[in-house]
Enzyme design. Structure first.
Site, mmCIF file in Angstrom:
data_model
loop_
_atom_site.group_PDB
_atom_site.id
_atom_site.type_symbol
_atom_site.label_atom_id
_atom_site.label_comp_id
_atom_site.label_asym_id
_atom_site.label_seq_id
_atom_site.Cartn_x
_atom_site.Cartn_y
_atom_site.Cartn_z
ATOM 1 C CB CYS A 95 35.175 28.401 50.083
ATOM 2 S SG CYS A 95 36.526 27.531 49.298
ATOM 3 N N GLY B 260 32.095 29.834 44.848
ATOM 4 C CA GLY B 260 32.860 28.647 44.488
ATOM 5 C C GLY B 260 32.080 27.724 43.588
ATOM 6 C CG ASN C 251 35.733 31.973 52.797
ATOM 7 O OD1 ASN C 251 35.153 33.020 53.016
ATOM 8 N ND2 ASN C 251 36.615 31.862 51.835
ATOM 9 N N GLY C 252 38.928 30.621 53.595
ATOM 10 C CA GLY C 252 40.106 31.372 54.019
ATOM 11 C C GLY C 252 41.368 30.636 53.650
ATOM 12 C CE1 TYR D 112 34.682 39.390 40.120
ATOM 13 C CE2 TYR D 112 35.737 38.015 41.780
ATOM 14 C CZ TYR D 112 35.113 38.155 40.555
ATOM 15 O OH TYR D 112 34.878 37.051 39.791
ATOM 16 C CG ASP E 1 35.542 44.203 39.805
ATOM 17 O OD1 ASP E 1 35.061 43.805 38.734
ATOM 18 O OD2 ASP E 1 36.383 43.554 40.453
HETATM 19 P P1 AMP Z 1 41.788 40.352 34.299
HETATM 20 O O1 AMP Z 1 41.043 40.105 33.043
HETATM 21 O O2 AMP Z 1 42.763 39.252 34.605
HETATM 22 O O3 AMP Z 1 42.405 41.711 34.392
HETATM 23 O O4 AMP Z 1 40.737 40.237 35.490
HETATM 24 C C1 AMP Z 1 39.869 41.308 35.773
HETATM 25 C C2 AMP Z 1 38.449 40.841 35.719
HETATM 26 O O5 AMP Z 1 38.279 39.673 36.505
HETATM 27 C C3 AMP Z 1 37.555 41.899 36.268
HETATM 28 O O6 AMP Z 1 36.489 42.049 35.337
HETATM 29 C C4 AMP Z 1 37.052 41.376 37.610
HETATM 30 O O7 AMP Z 1 35.665 41.575 37.735
HETATM 31 C C5 AMP Z 1 37.379 39.907 37.591
HETATM 32 N N1 AMP Z 1 38.089 39.448 38.789
HETATM 33 C C6 AMP Z 1 38.753 40.155 39.700
HETATM 34 N N2 AMP Z 1 39.285 39.357 40.638
HETATM 35 C C7 AMP Z 1 38.956 38.096 40.318
HETATM 36 C C8 AMP Z 1 39.214 36.814 40.910
HETATM 37 N N3 AMP Z 1 39.889 36.711 42.038
HETATM 38 N N4 AMP Z 1 38.716 35.709 40.293
HETATM 39 C C9 AMP Z 1 38.013 35.830 39.170
HETATM 40 N N5 AMP Z 1 37.747 37.008 38.569
HETATM 41 C C10 AMP Z 1 38.200 38.140 39.121
#
Ligand code: AMP
Length: 505
Positions: free
Chosen positions: A19, A46, A120-121, A263, A382
């Site tokens: 958040c 968020g 946040n946490g 990220y 990332d």
């Molecule tokens: P995935 O498609 O499930 O492998 O998610 C990887 C993609 O989601 C990457 O392009 C990241 O930029 C993004 N991503 C990484 N962590 C999160 C997160 N906690 N919530 C939403 N998107 C994320």
């Protein structure tokens, strides 16, 4: 106590959520609009709900609504939020239900006044404290851990002053928390003793601001003073004239979340003295050093892969993949935008099925054929969480005529869930929790795949490994995770998709 100075002294004897939080105290200007703009600056943290609580010296005013900041407040709502001190929150749930009851700031009135709280946490012992307080007669209206913190502070305030009340709650709660708190018209900011989530302090022309990220301070034309220290409480003067600092808990080491830099945070934010954009570029350069491969073109996965890819391409144009200086007549690698993102894909809603998640990737990203056709390409993202994005992208690029598709990832394999406040997939869904790098490569259909090492992360953040929270890439957390929290984290629904309004997703 420190008054706007940099030497805090010890006090005498004394999901939740991925958040965004903010708290502002101004001299005599209405605080509602600056809080509203702050929440806009934090929207990437968020999109589930947004809220503001202000105090006009007599009473508290609150408006909390589901949805994006721009939809959550009307001009009339902002008019009704009287007062020159207040706090705000944008929520993306981890623990707690995904519904209006967990939207924040959480506010409560009790014997010694009113309390508002933005968190946040994620606490790892909230259940234990909730049970204790419930046995003492506290009635809870939500299943989130923010309410637990609010009730605990409220209870302490029956017997002690505000600073001690916060300190004693900090001693009881375990986990990650950056909080902005309002006790009547006083705004406070607290960062957990390991500094897991970010929180910074800034100066405005006519007051002070506490916020999850420094982009809030930029947006308000203020000046970043510094990060709030782990275990520190900052109390903003009600008249906007300064702040006091109390180092309530001191810890031998920190557990800063590395994933904020990779990220989550906006690239234009400064967190724990590092500009996120530069950290990502450095990580990209290290990715080239560790696993660079000569291809015709390097493409970022927009938007979060961009800074990594530019750092990677810059490093690639200095040295070859073998680490030799590039010859003058060697054209090096081309850095190009090969994937376009549709910025108007609506707000991410929960996508319960894999099929819907795959469709969402296709809706968001489309290749530019001319930069890809007949070429060997490297795509840089990332992170890989479930593997949905990479799987779709490799297929898209090959369909668009790429001869080879190599993938490089700006973080180590994510092998374990986050219990510290970032909404990630469950262990079962995490592709790297269950497969080797080569099995992942095969599954996503890439010609090669490499991740960044943990050492490169620590070096780029200029930090020791033990001062970072690396739980999601090592499975070792800064806290013992009790069975209850772990079970809930495994069962809870997650939104692993990139969020369309994230500045850097
Ligand atoms: P995935 O498609 O499930 O492998 O998610 C990887 C993609 O989601 C990457 O392009 C990241 O930029 C993004 N991503 C990484 N962590 C999160 C997160 N906690 N919530 C939403 N998107 C994320």
């Amino acid at each position: 106590m420190e008054s706007g100075r940099e030497s805090p002294r010890q006090l005498a004897d004394g999901p939740t959520e991925k958040c965004g939080v903010v708290g502002i105290a101004l001299a005599d200007r209405a605080v509602a609009r600056p809080l509203y703009y702050s929440l806009y600056a934090l929207q990437h943290r968020g999109q589930e709900s947004a809220g503001i609580v202000t105090h006009d010296g007599f009473q508290q005013h609150s408006h909390v609504e589901m949805g994006l900041v721009g939809d959550a407040f009307t001009a009339a709502d902002l008019e009704s939020l009287n007062g020159s001190t207040g706090i705000g929150h944008v929520r993306y749930p981890t623990e707690g239900s995904i519904n209006a009851c967990c939207a924040q700031p959480f506010s409560v009135s009790f014997k010694s006044g009113s309390l508002g709280l933005s968190h946040n946490g994620n606490l790892v012992n909230a259940t234990e404290i909730r049970d204790e307080l419930a046995n003492l007669g506290h009635a809870f209206t939500s299943d989130g851990d923010t309410e637990v913190i609010a009730h605990d502070i409220a209870r302490n305030l029956l017997d002690e002053d505000l600073i001690r009340a916060v300190k004693h709650t900090m001693e009881r709660i375990h986990g990650s928390y950056s909080l902005t708190i309002m006790h009547d018209d006083v705004v406070l900011g607290v960062r957990d003793p390991q500094g897991n989530r970010p929180l910074c302090l800034g100066k405005l022309d006519d007051g002070y601001v506490l916020a999850s990220e420094s982009v809030v301070i930029d947006t308000l034309d203020g000046e970043l003073i510094r990060d709030v220290r782990p275990g520190e409480l900052i109390v903003l003067n009600g008249d906007g004239s300064g702040y006091d600092s109390y180092q309530l808990i001191s810890n031998d080491h920190t557990a800063h979340c590395f994933f904020e830099h990779v990220y989550f945070a906006r690239p234009d934010s400064v967190i724990d003295d590092s500009l996120v954009y530069e950290v990502r570029r450095t990580l990209g350069g290290k990715l080239w050093e560790e696993s660079g491969i000569e291809t015709d073109v390097v493409l970022p996965v927009p938007d979060s892969g961009r800074a990594f890819a530019s750092g990677y391409a810059d490093a690639a144009n200095e040295t070859t993949a073998d680490g030799e200086p590039r010859a003058k007549d060697d054209a090096g690698v081309e850095f190009a935008e090969g994937l376009m993102k549709n910025r108007y894909v609506g707000r991410t809603f929960i996508m319960p099925t894999q099929d819907e998640r795959e469709r969402a990737v296709r809706l968001k990203l489309n290749p530019i054929k001319s930069t890809i056709e007949g070429k060997t390409v490297t795509i840089i993202d990332d992170s890989i969480v479930r593997g949905t994005t990479s799987n779709q992208l490799v297929r898209l690029l090959k369909d668009a005529g790429a001869e080879e598709v190599h993938m490089r990832v700006g973080s180590p394999p994510i092998v374990a869930p986050c219990y510290m406040g970032i909404n990630m997939a469950t262990r079962d869904e995490l592709i790297a929790a269950n497969k080797s790098v080569d099995e992942i490569r095969q599954e996503i259909g890439a010609d090669s795949l490499a991740y960044l090492s943990i050492d490169a992360i620590a070096e780029s953040l200029d930090s020791e490994r033990h001062d970072l929270c690396l739980g999601c890439v090592t499975g070792e957390y800064p806290f013992d995770i009790d069975g209850e929290t772990a079970d809930r984290a495994v069962e809870r629904p997650v939104i692993g998709e990139k969020q369309p309004f994230a500045a850097d997703d």
